[in-house]
Design a protein around this motif. Structure first.
Motif, PDB file in Angstrom:
ATOM      1  N   THR A  59       0.877  -1.236   0.088  1.00  0.00           N
ATOM      2  CA  THR A  59      -0.158  -0.012  -0.131  1.00  0.00           C
ATOM      3  C   THR A  59       0.648   1.425   0.076  1.00  0.00           C
ATOM      4  O   THR A  59       0.396   2.391   0.084  1.00  0.00           O
ATOM      5  N   LEU A  60       1.978   1.009  -0.297  1.00  0.00           N
ATOM      6  CA  LEU A  60       3.044   2.308  -0.059  1.00  0.00           C
ATOM      7  C   LEU A  60       3.105   2.923  -1.618  1.00  0.00           C
ATOM      8  O   LEU A  60       2.939   2.536  -2.522  1.00  0.00           O
ATOM      9  N   ASP A  61       3.029   4.620  -1.265  1.00  0.00           N
ATOM     10  CA  ASP A  61       3.309   5.202  -2.416  1.00  0.00           C
ATOM     11  C   ASP A  61       4.812   5.452  -2.763  1.00  0.00           C
ATOM     12  O   ASP A  61       5.117   6.447  -2.012  1.00  0.00           O
ATOM     13  N   ALA A  62       5.055   4.908  -3.680  1.00  0.00           N
ATOM     14  CA  ALA A  62       6.623   4.803  -3.971  1.00  0.00           C
ATOM     15  C   ALA A  62       7.090   6.019  -4.369  1.00  0.00           C
ATOM     16  O   ALA A  62       8.201   6.606  -4.066  1.00  0.00           O
ATOM     17  N   SER A  63       6.254   6.684  -5.258  1.00  0.00           N
ATOM     18  CA  SER A  63       6.951   8.254  -5.551  1.00  0.00           C
ATOM     19  C   SER A  63       6.853   9.296  -4.494  1.00  0.00           C
ATOM     20  O   SER A  63       7.648  10.356  -4.638  1.00  0.00           O
ATOM     21  N   ALA A  64       6.331   8.968  -3.238  1.00  0.00           N
ATOM     22  CA  ALA A  64       6.557  10.060  -2.220  1.00  0.00           C
ATOM     23  C   ALA A  64       7.392   9.314  -1.203  1.00  0.00           C
ATOM     24  O   ALA A  64       7.508   9.857  -0.019  1.00  0.00           O
ATOM     25  N   ALA A  65       8.525   8.309  -1.542  1.00  0.00           N
ATOM     26  CA  ALA A  65       9.352   8.003  -0.481  1.00  0.00           C
ATOM     27  C   ALA A  65      10.764   7.913  -0.976  1.00  0.00           C
ATOM     28  O   ALA A  65      11.012   7.923  -2.511  1.00  0.00           O
ATOM     29  N   THR A  66      11.901   7.942  -0.360  1.00  0.00           N
ATOM     30  CA  THR A  66      13.172   7.498  -0.657  1.00  0.00           C
ATOM     31  C   THR A  66      13.775   6.237  -0.331  1.00  0.00           C
ATOM     32  O   THR A  66      13.326   5.764   0.760  1.00  0.00           O
ATOM     33  N   PHE A  67      14.081   5.744  -1.131  1.00  0.00           N
ATOM     34  CA  PHE A  67      14.547   4.241  -1.203  1.00  0.00           C
ATOM     35  C   PHE A  67      16.063   4.235  -0.885  1.00  0.00           C
ATOM     36  O   PHE A  67      16.932   4.828  -1.523  1.00  0.00           O
ATOM     37  N   PHE A  68      16.513   3.339   0.057  1.00  0.00           N
ATOM     38  CA  PHE A  68      17.967   2.982   0.216  1.00  0.00           C
ATOM     39  C   PHE A  68      18.159   1.331   0.531  1.00  0.00           C
ATOM     40  O   PHE A  68      17.465   0.684   1.025  1.00  0.00           O
ATOM     41  N   ASP A  69      19.160   0.830  -0.591  1.00  0.00           N
ATOM     42  CA  ASP A  69      19.241  -0.566  -0.779  1.00  0.00           C
ATOM     43  C   ASP A  69      20.294  -0.742   0.461  1.00  0.00           C
ATOM     44  O   ASP A  69      21.540  -0.437   0.342  1.00  0.00           O
TER      45      ASP A  69
END
Length: 416
Positions: A341-351
């Motif tokens: 249910t996450l809005d990926a466009s409004a989040a910052t991703f770190f691998d």
């Protein structure tokens, strides 16, 4: 500058004496013996003449650019991570690098210095600065250099072959070459025999093992890849004789024999050059309210009085994910549970590449947060006046003043 003037004056005298000797030899070789007097020599300048001729190597302890300008040396060793200004270092070719911002001349330091110098075709060798840093831990310097980007072959060479070449003893040590001699003159096949025999006779009393030393080989057997943190000698051979009478050996998993994987520090290394060793420490931008950490191996969370394992890939299949919103962990687990249910466009991703998440480590001590450059008094918090020791407080505070330092903090320090 007065010291360097004396150095240059001495080099000038040695160079003049060398020229006189060369002129004498030229005339002698040409058979022009007439009017030749005694061979020009001076015991005071004999060693320095050999330096000028390249027969003797000079190891100069340098710290700053002005030091490098004063020398044309074989090796200019520094401590740990030193200044990273390649156009200055290109004047020389062999250096040792090392570690912290504890004094002014080491303030513009960088853990990427070995990598950066190597990229500019400058050979890097590492030393321990014993007893400040114990020489038994020399390999740790190479492990750090590799972790921060120095290629594997150059990291190992920095404590073996490159060091031997710079010292001028590479004809007898520093290498293991197939079909050729190495160390003190032992072929690789002979070295293999020594190691195999040591393994076969490891139960024989130590006093009898010297019988298995066929060749004067100096060799170290490591229990894991030399660039892996925690690599420990299983046995040390000097002149072909094992030195550890009852070595404590821990048999590690096979993966420890592989070259360790390290992060990509291309961006950070470039910034070290761009900002001359002082990249910005303040946040560059404000991140969105939601941050997603992927490829997590485990998550540890604080409880009332301890830190406990909250999530582990041993418990579920696949790598984990954690979502932090406004500084709070709102979801952790497998991808399907948290990202549906996450809005990926409004989040910052770190691998995290298999890493873990745990509470921040906290240290304490009187200098913490108060010292900027440890050995520079002008950047420290000063002394607390003690009326019971020495002169006590300044007169301006009166005769009955007692200064009590409760707490303090210096913002923006790189050594806090």
């Amino acid at each position: 500058m007065d010291v360097y003037w004396k150095f240059r004056e001495a080099y000038k005298k040695a160079s003049d004496l060398k020229k006189k000797q060369d002129d004498y030899c030229s005339l002698a070789l040409a058979g022009k013996w007439k009017d030749l007097e005694d061979f020009p020599e001076d015991l005071q300048w004999e060693a320095l003449v050999d330096v000028v001729r390249g027969r003797v190597k000079v190891n100069a302890h340098c710290y700053e650019a002005v030091d490098l300008d004063a020398w044309d040396t074989s090796c200019c060793p520094l401590r740990n991570k030193q200044q990273v200004t390649p156009f200055i270092w290109e004047k020389q070719r062999n250096y040792n690098l090392g570690a912290v911002r504890y004094k002014r001349e080491a303030y513009r330091s960088s853990e990427f210095a070995p990598r950066i110098l190597a990229e500019h075709a400058i050979r890097v060798l590492l030393k321990s600065d014993h007893p400040v840093a114990n020489s038994r831990h020399l390999l740790y310097e190479a492990q750090q250099a590799y972790y921060y980007g120095l290629p594997e072959n150059l990291a190992i060479a920095s404590v073996t072959s490159t060091a031997a070449e710079v010292m001028g003893i590479d004809h007898r040590t520093g290498y293991i070459k197939k079909g050729e001699s190495f160390a003190t003159g032992v072929s690789v096949s002979a070295a293999d025999t020594i190691v195999q025999e040591w393994m076969l006779v490891s139960d024989i009393p130590f006093s009898g093992r010297e019988n298995f030393a066929h060749s004067p080989v100096d060799l170290v057997i490591w229990d894991s890849h030399p660039l892996a943190l925690g690599a420990t000698p299983s046995q040390v051979f000097i002149d072909g004789i094992p030195q550890l009478e009852s070595a404590h050996i821990v048999h590690k998993p096979a993966i420890f024999q592989d070259l360790p994987k390290v992060p990509n520090f291309d961006k950070e290394a470039a910034e070290a050059i761009e900002y001359e060793g002082l990249p910005p420490i303040a946040p560059q931008k404000r991140l969105p309210a939601t941050t997603v950490f992927t490829n997590i191996t485990s998550i540890y969370m604080p409880t009332d009085d301890s830190v406990e394992l909250n999530f582990s890939i041993d418990d579920v299949s696949g790598k984990g994910v954690a979502i932090v919103r406004d500084g709070l962990l709102v979801c952790s687990g497998v991808h399907a549970d948290c990202l549906s249910t996450l809005d990926a466009s409004a989040a910052t991703f770190f691998d995290l590449e298999g890493g873990s998440i745990a509470p921040g480590l906290t240290s304490f001590g009187s200098p913490l947060g108060l010292h900027h450059i440890q050995e520079e008094d002008s950047t420290n918090d000063g002394d607390v006046f003690d009326p019971f020791v020495g002169k006590g407080a300044p007169k301006i505070l009166g005769d009955s003043a007692i200064v009590r330092a409760v707490d303090g903090l210096r913002f923006g320090s790189r050594d806090a």
